[in-house]
Design a protein around this motif. Structure first.
Motif, PDB file in Angstrom:
ATOM      1  N   UNK A 137     -28.023  39.976  23.821  1.00 21.95           N
ATOM      2  CA  UNK A 137     -26.956  39.443  22.973  1.00 21.95           C
ATOM      3  C   UNK A 137     -25.712  40.323  23.036  1.00 21.95           C
ATOM      4  N   UNK A 138     -25.892  41.644  22.962  1.00 28.14           N
ATOM      5  CA  UNK A 138     -24.722  42.523  23.010  1.00 28.14           C
ATOM      6  C   UNK A 138     -24.039  42.446  24.376  1.00 28.14           C
ATOM      7  N   UNK A 139     -24.833  42.286  25.427  1.00 35.92           N
ATOM      8  CA  UNK A 139     -24.248  42.150  26.764  1.00 35.92           C
ATOM      9  C   UNK A 139     -23.431  40.864  26.868  1.00 35.92           C
ATOM     10  N   UNK A 140     -23.986  39.753  26.359  1.00 34.79           N
ATOM     11  CA  UNK A 140     -23.243  38.483  26.361  1.00 34.79           C
ATOM     12  C   UNK A 140     -21.970  38.588  25.535  1.00 34.79           C
ATOM     13  N   UNK A 141     -22.070  39.222  24.375  1.00 36.91           N
ATOM     14  CA  UNK A 141     -20.890  39.379  23.519  1.00 36.91           C
ATOM     15  C   UNK A 141     -19.819  40.194  24.237  1.00 36.91           C
ATOM     16  N   UNK A 142     -20.230  41.257  24.898  1.00 33.28           N
ATOM     17  CA  UNK A 142     -19.263  42.102  25.623  1.00 33.28           C
ATOM     18  C   UNK A 142     -18.568  41.295  26.719  1.00 33.28           C
ATOM     19  N   UNK A 143     -19.344  40.515  27.473  1.00 30.60           N
ATOM     20  CA  UNK A 143     -18.757  39.676  28.526  1.00 30.60           C
ATOM     21  C   UNK A 143     -17.764  38.677  27.953  1.00 30.60           C
ATOM     22  N   UNK A 144     -18.125  38.047  26.853  1.00 33.37           N
ATOM     23  CA  UNK A 144     -17.231  37.067  26.228  1.00 33.37           C
ATOM     24  C   UNK A 144     -15.990  37.733  25.647  1.00 33.37           C
ATOM     25  N   UNK A 145     -16.146  38.938  25.112  1.00 27.61           N
ATOM     26  CA  UNK A 145     -14.990  39.683  24.617  1.00 27.61           C
ATOM     27  C   UNK A 145     -14.056  40.034  25.765  1.00 27.61           C
ATOM     28  N   UNK A 146     -14.618  40.485  26.882  1.00 28.33           N
ATOM     29  CA  UNK A 146     -13.803  40.826  28.048  1.00 28.33           C
ATOM     30  C   UNK A 146     -13.035  39.614  28.569  1.00 28.33           C
ATOM     31  N   UNK A 147     -13.605  38.417  28.384  1.00 33.17           N
ATOM     32  CA  UNK A 147     -12.951  37.180  28.826  1.00 33.17           C
ATOM     33  C   UNK A 147     -12.074  36.588  27.728  1.00 33.17           C
ATOM     34  N   UNK A 148     -11.944  37.300  26.614  1.00 33.32           N
ATOM     35  CA  UNK A 148     -11.159  36.888  25.461  1.00 33.32           C
ATOM     36  C   UNK A 148     -11.617  35.552  24.880  1.00 33.32           C
ATOM     37  N   UNK A 149     -12.925  35.289  24.998  1.00 36.02           N
ATOM     38  CA  UNK A 149     -13.489  34.062  24.449  1.00 36.02           C
ATOM     39  C   UNK A 149     -13.909  34.235  22.998  1.00 36.02           C
ATOM     40  N   UNK A 150     -14.174  35.480  22.590  1.00 42.31           N
ATOM     41  CA  UNK A 150     -14.517  35.789  21.203  1.00 42.31           C
ATOM     42  C   UNK A 150     -13.786  37.077  20.819  1.00 42.31           C
ATOM     43  N   UNK A 151     -13.584  37.301  19.519  1.00 42.39           N
ATOM     44  CA  UNK A 151     -12.906  38.528  19.110  1.00 42.39           C
ATOM     45  C   UNK A 151     -13.784  39.749  19.357  1.00 42.39           C
ATOM     46  N   UNK A 152     -13.146  40.899  19.488  1.00 43.97           N
ATOM     47  CA  UNK A 152     -13.878  42.142  19.712  1.00 43.97           C
ATOM     48  C   UNK A 152     -14.627  42.515  18.439  1.00 43.97           C
ATOM     49  N   UNK A 153     -15.907  42.771  18.608  1.00 47.05           N
ATOM     50  CA  UNK A 153     -16.773  43.154  17.501  1.00 47.05           C
ATOM     51  C   UNK A 153     -16.896  44.667  17.458  1.00 47.05           C
ATOM     52  N   UNK A 154     -17.226  45.189  16.317  1.00 47.02           N
ATOM     53  CA  UNK A 154     -17.401  46.631  16.157  1.00 47.02           C
ATOM     54  C   UNK A 154     -18.817  47.015  16.590  1.00 47.02           C
ATOM     55  N   UNK A 155     -19.115  46.791  17.870  1.00 46.56           N
ATOM     56  CA  UNK A 155     -20.471  47.041  18.338  1.00 46.56           C
ATOM     57  C   UNK A 155     -20.542  48.257  19.253  1.00 46.56           C
ATOM     58  N   UNK A 156     -21.755  48.727  19.470  1.00 45.85           N
ATOM     59  CA  UNK A 156     -21.978  49.932  20.278  1.00 45.85           C
ATOM     60  C   UNK A 156     -21.263  49.852  21.626  1.00 45.85           C
ATOM     61  N   UNK A 157     -21.392  48.713  22.307  1.00 42.90           N
ATOM     62  CA  UNK A 157     -20.886  48.608  23.671  1.00 42.90           C
ATOM     63  C   UNK A 157     -19.379  48.768  23.779  1.00 42.90           C
TER      64      UNK A 157
END
Length: 198
Positions: A137-157
């Motif tokens: 999940x964190x990997x998917x979130x990071x990929x989506x953040x990098x593609x500006x599809x979702x806002x940046x979360x305050x996560x470890x990655x």
């Protein structure tokens, strides 16, 4: 597996994620509480509770990947319910800073109590499956953040304190420089109050 009928595995995963999102959203509606909060109103309260200070409405729009009119309506409703305070931004008199009232902080504490139904479902996962799911999940979130599809979360990655694979221990390979401790995939954070952008 080319001859297997139906949607390809990627599609299956996306449908599964959508169904999990529906379950979380339905539980949010069930947990409307005494103030009859919509899921967006609850998200705003939890977002403000997790931040050190008040936020501008535009920051809320960005953080929750919503639209200005939708957030504006939710903010008006929360102010009417006396859960949000608004004050002028000292740096820009045209802008309002939004923060929680004492009643809003009480509501945030109530919202932080996990749903028993969802908690029991997550608890049914084997420890290795839980860690793999959180890592994925964190990997998917990071990929989506990098593609500006979702806002940046305050996560470890995305945190400057996170050092991946810093240790040889397969159970606790990562390191958090903020707490100066190793940790494993099952302890990855999707949101952390100590997060600082990398």
């Amino acid at each position: 597996m080319a001859d297997v009928p139906g949607m390809p595995p990627t599609g299956q995963l996306l449908v599964g994620l959508a169904r999990l999102g529906q379950a979380v959203r339905m539980e949010a509606w069930r947990n409307a509480g005494p103030h009859h909060l919509s899921p967006l109103q609850a998200d705003i309260i939890l977002l403000l509770q997790g931040r050190a200070g008040a936020l501008r409405q535009g920051e809320i729009v960005t953080a929750l990947a919503s639209t200005p009119p939708t957030v504006s309506d939710a903010v008006k409703a929360l102010r009417k319910k006396e859960l949000l305070d608004a004050s002028r931004d000292p740096g820009d008199a045209r802008a309002m800073l939004l923060g929680l009232t004492p009643a809003g902080r009480e509501e945030a504490a109530r919202l932080h109590v996990q749903s028993e139904r969802l908690g029991d479902a997550v608890a049914a996962l084997a420890p290795d499956d839980f860690a793999a799911m959180l890592r994925g999940m964190t990997t998917l979130m990071r990929e989506l953040q990098d593609r500006r599809a979702i806002p940046v979360s305050q996560m470890c990655l995305t945190c400057r304190f996170y050092v991946p694979r810093a240790h040889r221990d397969p159970e606790r390979p990562h390191h958090c420089n903020f707490v100066d401790a190793p940790f494993g995939d099952a302890e990855l954070r999707v949101t952390c109050p100590d997060h600082e952008p990398a």
